[in-house]
Write an enzyme that holds these catalytic residues in place. Sequence first.
Site, PDB file in Angstrom:
ATOM      1  CD  GLU A 148      -2.071  -4.225 -11.616  1.00 48.52           C
ATOM      2  OE1 GLU A 148      -1.793  -5.325 -11.132  1.00 48.52           O
ATOM      3  OE2 GLU A 148      -2.674  -3.347 -10.975  1.00 48.52           O
ATOM      4  CG  HIS A 152       3.914  -6.176  -6.416  1.00 50.59           C
ATOM      5  ND1 HIS A 152       3.839  -5.608  -7.674  1.00 50.59           N
ATOM      6  CD2 HIS A 152       2.768  -5.825  -5.796  1.00 50.59           C
ATOM      7  CE1 HIS A 152       2.715  -4.943  -7.788  1.00 50.59           C
ATOM      8  NE2 HIS A 152       2.046  -5.057  -6.669  1.00 50.59           N
ATOM      9  CG  ASP A 153       0.330  -7.994  -7.554  1.00 50.33           C
ATOM     10  OD1 ASP A 153       0.498  -7.844  -6.328  1.00 50.33           O
ATOM     11  OD2 ASP A 153      -0.093  -7.100  -8.309  1.00 50.33           O
ATOM     12  CG  ASP A 177       2.716   1.386  -7.862  1.00 54.52           C
ATOM     13  OD1 ASP A 177       1.591   1.484  -8.395  1.00 54.52           O
ATOM     14  OD2 ASP A 177       3.315   0.313  -7.730  1.00 54.52           O
TER      15      ASP A 177
HETATM   16  C1  GLC Z   1      -2.702  -4.262  -7.937  1.00 55.84           C
HETATM   17  C2  GLC Z   1      -1.444  -4.385  -7.127  1.00 55.84           C
HETATM   18  C3  GLC Z   1      -1.659  -5.350  -6.018  1.00 55.84           C
HETATM   19  C4  GLC Z   1      -2.755  -4.809  -5.140  1.00 55.84           C
HETATM   20  C5  GLC Z   1      -3.998  -4.460  -5.953  1.00 55.84           C
HETATM   21  C6  GLC Z   1      -4.867  -3.544  -5.174  1.00 55.84           C
HETATM   22  O1  GLC Z   1      -3.048  -5.438  -8.545  1.00 55.84           O
HETATM   23  O2  GLC Z   1      -0.391  -4.736  -7.962  1.00 55.84           O
HETATM   24  O3  GLC Z   1      -0.503  -5.600  -5.272  1.00 55.84           O
HETATM   25  O4  GLC Z   1      -3.090  -5.754  -4.164  1.00 55.84           O
HETATM   26  O5  GLC Z   1      -3.718  -3.779  -7.136  1.00 55.84           O
HETATM   27  O6  GLC Z   1      -4.264  -2.288  -5.081  1.00 55.84           O
END
Ligand code: GLC
Length: 602
Positions: A274, A348-349, A105
């Site tokens: 993402e 996970h979000d 990641d």
């Molecule tokens: C992304 C992650 C999330 C995190 C955010 C800030 O959206 O998936 O879990 O809180 O970025 O890093």
Amino acid sequence: MAAKSSFSDPQWWKEAVVYQIYPASFQDTNGDGWGDVKGITSRLDYLKSLGVDVVWSSPIFKSPQADMGYDIADYKDIDPAYGTLADVDELIAEAAKRDMKVMMDLVVNHTSNMHAWFLESRSSKTDPKRDWYIWKPPKSVSPTGEPEPPNNWAQILGEANSAWTYDETTKEYYLSVFTPEQPDLNWENPEVRAAVWDVMHFWLDRGAAGFRMDVINMISKVTSYPDAPVVLDPASHKYQPGTQFFTNGPKLHDYLQEMHREVLSKHDTITVGEMPGVSDPAEILRTVGAHAGELRMIFIFDLVDIDKPNVRMALKPWDVKEMKGIISRWQRAMIERDGWNSVFIENHDNPRSVSRYTDDSDTWRDKGAKLLALMQTTLGGTLFVYQGEEIGIRNAPLDWDTAEYKDIETVNYWKKCEAIYAHNPEKLAEGRKIIQMKARDHARTPMQWDSTPNAGFAAEGVKPWMRLMDDWPTVNAAAQMQHRSGNAADDDEELSVWQFWQRGLADRKEHKDVFVYGDYEELSPQDENVFAYVRTSHNSTGGEKWVVVLNFSGQEQSYHGVPGELEFWAAGTYTKGRPEKATKGGSVTLRPWEGVLGKLKA
Ligand code: GLC
Ligand code: CA
């Protein structure tokens, strides 16, 4: 499909099944109630038997864990809670032995406020790293000395607060769009970009197969930092979502192309960006088009954001037609425009998919989870499965105390509710309902491995960092793997959710010309309950055609749109694996939450 499209050109990263691990909650091996890298390694055989090719773990790097590791203090070291660099070397080597790969990641929109770069940056206005972050003087200072942030942007993980954090040392603000503990890096500075390329080389040289890139579409900001338009009630919201000024900003593609030139072009990687908040196909194709020279694919959020209004912690009604429309639009877009996409419905979000898109009651949970598995395993793109999705873990129930929720977003949200609704029990109850439906915590409960104490996540007597779901004695991987003792060819017994996923992943690979690379055509888009589509291979040998019919309702549905004669039903989510009434003249009757997959005659 255009003649010269590369859509169906085979690539390992298109066919790979990626499994996302939430490391704190996957497997504890040293009795501290916190998952670790050795725990991941110990479960590689499990993942292999499910049909996984690539393991992606959420961040395991050195971190104060303000946002569960998405606040990194050292990109080149592992957090002691997770283990050591040697443990990761072992994980990569053990994965390779099983013909599996490991993906990291990459969280480089921001660092932790404890990263050495930031500590230097904040130390003085003249520090050489000052410009590695985004510093601004206050917009104004009141007569009593109260500074006002440079603009009205709200923090993403605590929308009651400003996205700017005031720092006493130099009396300036730094931009921190997620939380004050996550200062945004200044990508305008070439030194910052070079430092990121260096981190990427470090992990690729160590054997990582690629990266999931955290909010990678936020790295370029509109550098005039204008105020955001007021879309949330200003009486209750001092700060407003500023996302339009930092998602897919003016230099995003310059940066991604530079990343490709400097790093990715030198390795055979899997990359997924993402990219929340972007829905314009033309813009997305600039990143994932076959010849874009940026990333292999991204996460598009239209589906998981289906019930997201302006803020994530809110509920919005949605219907099956809307859901089908979103999926079909992106399936078609990638085929027609020669791009590539990921397929995912959990991470996970987000809350658990079985709770969100089906019915997670004891009666229907198992059926709902299989329905979603059938859909996921038959859509085009690179498939991502999230830890626990393969056994149909559901959201925590409403009677859990809010103290069980550990995520900073939930904690901030509940604090706000308690502050503004102290005397409004109805609103407070609504806040709790939103938490039960939407909190990120639901995806973060410990993995339910078996029916031994602590569900096999941690040794007996250990207290897991987060509460286990109460249903682990019955909903767990071991029970679902052993579910059918006997003959896999015996169609008279229903598969467990886990076995259904295993079957689906195997079928997907066996018929990858159809399910990974094939054409996609939605049937009956106007149907309000049934989601049906045909996948066709582009083989020179003449296309194979498969039909998928999914009942997204708790009622029996008669569906009449099957196009053509069936050769056979290949799979179904109910007992006997087959729909009871075979199709005749294109009709099939589906029970509540039933889904079927069939091969059509040529
Ligand atoms: C992304 C992650 C999330 C995190 C955010 C800030 O959206 O998936 O879990 O809180 O970025 O890093
Ligand atoms: Ca541990």
